[in-house]
Design a protein around this motif. Structure first.
Motif, PDB file in Angstrom:
ATOM      1  N   ILE A 100      11.877 -33.339   8.864  1.00  0.00           N
ATOM      2  CA  ILE A 100      11.648 -34.274   9.887  1.00  0.00           C
ATOM      3  C   ILE A 100      12.008 -33.407  11.176  1.00  0.00           C
ATOM      4  CG2 ILE A 100      12.522 -36.135  11.410  1.00  0.00           C
ATOM      5  CD1 ILE A 100      13.854 -37.336   8.707  1.00  0.00           C
ATOM      6  N   GLN A 101      11.027 -33.275  12.214  1.00  0.00           N
ATOM      7  CA  GLN A 101      10.983 -32.551  13.352  1.00  0.00           C
ATOM      8  C   GLN A 101      11.102 -33.230  14.537  1.00  0.00           C
ATOM      9  OE1 GLN A 101       7.199 -30.495  12.858  1.00  0.00           O
ATOM     10  NE2 GLN A 101       7.962 -28.858  11.633  1.00  0.00           N
ATOM     11  N   LEU A 102      11.666 -32.695  15.562  1.00  0.00           N
ATOM     12  CA  LEU A 102      11.866 -33.372  16.926  1.00  0.00           C
ATOM     13  C   LEU A 102      11.703 -32.426  17.925  1.00  0.00           C
ATOM     14  CD1 LEU A 102      14.789 -33.095  18.179  1.00  0.00           C
ATOM     15  CD2 LEU A 102      15.398 -34.598  16.311  1.00  0.00           C
ATOM     16  N   SER A 161      15.510 -29.215  26.753  1.00  0.00           N
ATOM     17  CA  SER A 161      16.703 -28.470  26.564  1.00  0.00           C
ATOM     18  C   SER A 161      17.935 -28.570  27.319  1.00  0.00           C
ATOM     19  CB  SER A 161      16.176 -26.939  26.938  1.00  0.00           C
ATOM     20  OG  SER A 161      15.228 -26.273  26.007  1.00  0.00           O
ATOM     21  N   ARG A 162      17.903 -29.359  28.304  1.00  0.00           N
ATOM     22  CA  ARG A 162      19.109 -29.837  29.157  1.00  0.00           C
ATOM     23  C   ARG A 162      19.648 -31.038  28.590  1.00  0.00           C
ATOM     24  NH1 ARG A 162      16.376 -29.271  34.729  1.00  0.00           N
ATOM     25  NH2 ARG A 162      15.351 -27.038  34.521  1.00  0.00           N
ATOM     26  N   GLY A 187      13.499 -23.227  17.486  1.00  0.00           N
ATOM     27  CA  GLY A 187      12.652 -22.559  18.638  1.00  0.00           C
ATOM     28  C   GLY A 187      12.595 -23.488  20.014  1.00  0.00           C
ATOM     29  N   CYS A 188      12.188 -22.785  20.999  1.00  0.00           N
ATOM     30  CA  CYS A 188      11.987 -23.481  22.477  1.00  0.00           C
ATOM     31  C   CYS A 188      10.662 -23.223  23.245  1.00  0.00           C
ATOM     32  CB  CYS A 188      13.209 -22.787  23.133  1.00  0.00           C
ATOM     33  SG  CYS A 188      13.170 -23.188  24.837  1.00  0.00           S
ATOM     34  N   GLU A 189      10.305 -24.207  23.342  1.00  0.00           N
ATOM     35  CA  GLU A 189       8.999 -24.257  24.043  1.00  0.00           C
ATOM     36  C   GLU A 189       9.499 -24.217  25.702  1.00  0.00           C
ATOM     37  OE1 GLU A 189       4.835 -26.746  24.919  1.00  0.00           O
ATOM     38  OE2 GLU A 189       6.111 -27.497  23.179  1.00  0.00           O
ATOM     39  N   VAL A 190       8.771 -23.097  26.249  1.00  0.00           N
ATOM     40  CA  VAL A 190       9.178 -22.925  27.591  1.00  0.00           C
ATOM     41  C   VAL A 190       8.044 -23.758  28.273  1.00  0.00           C
ATOM     42  CG1 VAL A 190       9.335 -21.112  29.483  1.00  0.00           C
ATOM     43  CG2 VAL A 190      10.056 -20.682  27.123  1.00  0.00           C
ATOM     44  N   ALA A 191       8.526 -24.449  29.356  1.00  0.00           N
ATOM     45  CA  ALA A 191       7.569 -25.235  30.541  1.00  0.00           C
ATOM     46  C   ALA A 191       6.948 -26.352  29.634  1.00  0.00           C
ATOM     47  CB  ALA A 191       6.987 -24.180  31.062  1.00  0.00           C
ATOM     48  N   ALA A 192       7.592 -26.828  28.676  1.00  0.00           N
ATOM     49  CA  ALA A 192       6.800 -27.876  27.766  1.00  0.00           C
ATOM     50  C   ALA A 192       6.515 -29.036  28.451  1.00  0.00           C
ATOM     51  CB  ALA A 192       7.910 -28.474  26.737  1.00  0.00           C
ATOM     52  N   LEU A 193       6.971 -29.516  29.672  1.00  0.00           N
ATOM     53  CA  LEU A 193       6.706 -30.709  30.416  1.00  0.00           C
ATOM     54  C   LEU A 193       6.590 -30.405  31.679  1.00  0.00           C
ATOM     55  CD1 LEU A 193       8.713 -33.520  28.691  1.00  0.00           C
ATOM     56  CD2 LEU A 193       6.560 -33.094  28.481  1.00  0.00           C
ATOM     57  N   ASN A 194       5.772 -30.938  32.328  1.00  0.00           N
ATOM     58  CA  ASN A 194       5.525 -30.652  33.805  1.00  0.00           C
ATOM     59  C   ASN A 194       5.568 -32.035  34.520  1.00  0.00           C
ATOM     60  OD1 ASN A 194       4.748 -30.317  36.632  1.00  0.00           O
ATOM     61  ND2 ASN A 194       2.889 -29.417  36.132  1.00  0.00           N
ATOM     62  N   ILE A 195       6.750 -32.268  35.226  1.00  0.00           N
ATOM     63  CA  ILE A 195       6.941 -33.504  35.826  1.00  0.00           C
ATOM     64  C   ILE A 195       7.251 -33.246  37.362  1.00  0.00           C
ATOM     65  CG2 ILE A 195       8.522 -35.565  35.911  1.00  0.00           C
ATOM     66  CD1 ILE A 195       9.419 -34.605  33.027  1.00  0.00           C
ATOM     67  N   HIS A 223      10.061 -28.334  32.568  1.00  0.00           N
ATOM     68  CA  HIS A 223      11.225 -28.569  31.614  1.00  0.00           C
ATOM     69  C   HIS A 223      11.163 -27.733  30.277  1.00  0.00           C
ATOM     70  CE1 HIS A 223      13.019 -31.782  33.926  1.00  0.00           C
ATOM     71  NE2 HIS A 223      11.680 -31.857  34.623  1.00  0.00           N
ATOM     72  N   ASP A 224      12.059 -27.070  29.790  1.00  0.00           N
ATOM     73  CA  ASP A 224      11.839 -26.485  28.498  1.00  0.00           C
ATOM     74  C   ASP A 224      12.247 -27.449  27.346  1.00  0.00           C
ATOM     75  OD1 ASP A 224      11.372 -24.279  29.911  1.00  0.00           O
ATOM     76  OD2 ASP A 224      13.266 -23.150  29.271  1.00  0.00           O
ATOM     77  N   ALA A 225      11.669 -27.338  26.215  1.00  0.00           N
ATOM     78  CA  ALA A 225      11.999 -28.197  25.177  1.00  0.00           C
ATOM     79  C   ALA A 225      12.548 -27.298  23.906  1.00  0.00           C
ATOM     80  CB  ALA A 225      11.038 -29.119  24.893  1.00  0.00           C
ATOM     81  N   ASP A 226      13.681 -28.004  23.426  1.00  0.00           N
ATOM     82  CA  ASP A 226      14.018 -27.569  21.951  1.00  0.00           C
ATOM     83  C   ASP A 226      13.229 -28.093  20.797  1.00  0.00           C
ATOM     84  OD1 ASP A 226      15.611 -25.754  23.342  1.00  0.00           O
ATOM     85  OD2 ASP A 226      17.598 -26.945  23.001  1.00  0.00           O
ATOM     86  N   LEU A 227      12.833 -27.037  20.041  1.00  0.00           N
ATOM     87  CA  LEU A 227      12.286 -27.758  18.668  1.00  0.00           C
ATOM     88  C   LEU A 227      13.234 -27.784  17.640  1.00  0.00           C
ATOM     89  CD1 LEU A 227       9.044 -25.349  18.935  1.00  0.00           C
ATOM     90  CD2 LEU A 227       9.497 -27.710  20.020  1.00  0.00           C
ATOM     91  N   MET A 228      13.461 -28.765  17.006  1.00  0.00           N
ATOM     92  CA  MET A 228      14.526 -29.064  16.016  1.00  0.00           C
ATOM     93  C   MET A 228      14.133 -29.650  14.697  1.00  0.00           C
ATOM     94  SD  MET A 228      17.738 -30.575  18.219  1.00  0.00           S
ATOM     95  CE  MET A 228      19.155 -29.897  17.119  1.00  0.00           C
ATOM     96  N   ALA A 229      14.589 -29.274  13.695  1.00  0.00           N
ATOM     97  CA  ALA A 229      14.102 -29.874  12.375  1.00  0.00           C
ATOM     98  C   ALA A 229      15.183 -30.099  11.375  1.00  0.00           C
ATOM     99  CB  ALA A 229      13.161 -28.915  11.644  1.00  0.00           C
ATOM    100  N   ARG A 230      14.895 -30.960  10.615  1.00  0.00           N
ATOM    101  CA  ARG A 230      16.174 -31.277   9.557  1.00  0.00           C
ATOM    102  C   ARG A 230      15.552 -31.424   8.381  1.00  0.00           C
ATOM    103  NH1 ARG A 230      18.514 -35.450   6.635  1.00  0.00           N
ATOM    104  NH2 ARG A 230      20.740 -35.517   6.487  1.00  0.00           N
ATOM    105  N   PHE A 231      15.929 -30.521   7.345  1.00  0.00           N
ATOM    106  CA  PHE A 231      15.296 -30.702   5.617  1.00  0.00           C
ATOM    107  C   PHE A 231      15.928 -31.810   5.083  1.00  0.00           C
ATOM    108  CE2 PHE A 231      14.344 -26.628   7.873  1.00  0.00           C
ATOM    109  CZ  PHE A 231      13.146 -26.485   7.544  1.00  0.00           C
TER     110      PHE A 231
END
Length: 176
Positions: A130-132, A136-137, A154-162, A167-175
């Motif tokens: 499962i990924q999400l 980042s903040r 991982g981290c997607e730099v400048a993932a969202l422009n509001i 805003h950066d976003a952290d990529l997370m996963a659970r196995f």
């Protein structure tokens, strides 16, 4: 709020309007927490969620869960699971649309929703990961995800422009 009394259940077609209204609240209050904008959600309308609200799709890995204080109360939290559709990626699903109403925040609603999602996901044939994506903040959300076994990969730099703010976003996963 007593977590034992908390009701978490799968949402169906009859829950569409309540789900959409709570989602709109989240999009408006926390635009940095969702890929979809409030304006885009309004333009597409509640019907955009019809497929995810089909009870029959849950076994395949597509469902929405809702949290309630009791069966007689209004929806206070939501989260969804959306399975990847391509053959080579069907072992993965995305955790989507996590939101708890401010009046219910800090009372274990998010944890209860995620525990139920993980329990259901563990029973889905072939699902391994499962990924999400989390801003980042957003330390509170990230801490909750980490406490349930999600790890940053991982981290997607400048993932969202509001409104010109990135805003950066952290990529997370659970196995599983």
């Amino acid at each position: 709020m007593n977590n034992d009394a908390l009701l978490v259940r799968q949402l169906g077609p009859a829950d569409r309007d309540a789900y959409f209204q709570l989602r709109l609240r989240g999009l408006k209050a926390h635009p940095e927490s969702f890929g979809q904008s409030y304006e885009d959600a309004l333009a597409k309308g509640a019907a955009q969620h019809d497929a995810m609200l089909q009870i029959s799709r849950a076994a395949e890995g597509d469902f929405l869960l809702g949290a309630y204080v009791s069966a007689e109360t209004s929806l206070i939290g939501v989260v969804g699971l959306k399975r990847h559709q391509r053959d080579k990626e069907r072992h993965k699903a995305a955790l989507v649309g996590m939101y708890v109403a401010p009046e219910a925040a800090g009372r274990g609603v998010g944890r209860a929703l995620l525990n139920e999602l993980l329990a259901r996901a563990s029973r889905i044939d072939g699902l391994r990961q499962i990924q999400l994506v989390v801003t980042s903040r957003n330390e509170a959300a990230r801490g909750l995800y980490e406490s349930l076994g999600f790890r940053k990969y991982g981290c997607e730099v400048a993932a969202l422009n509001i409104d010109g703010v990135f805003h950066d976003a952290d990529l997370m996963a659970r196995f599983m």
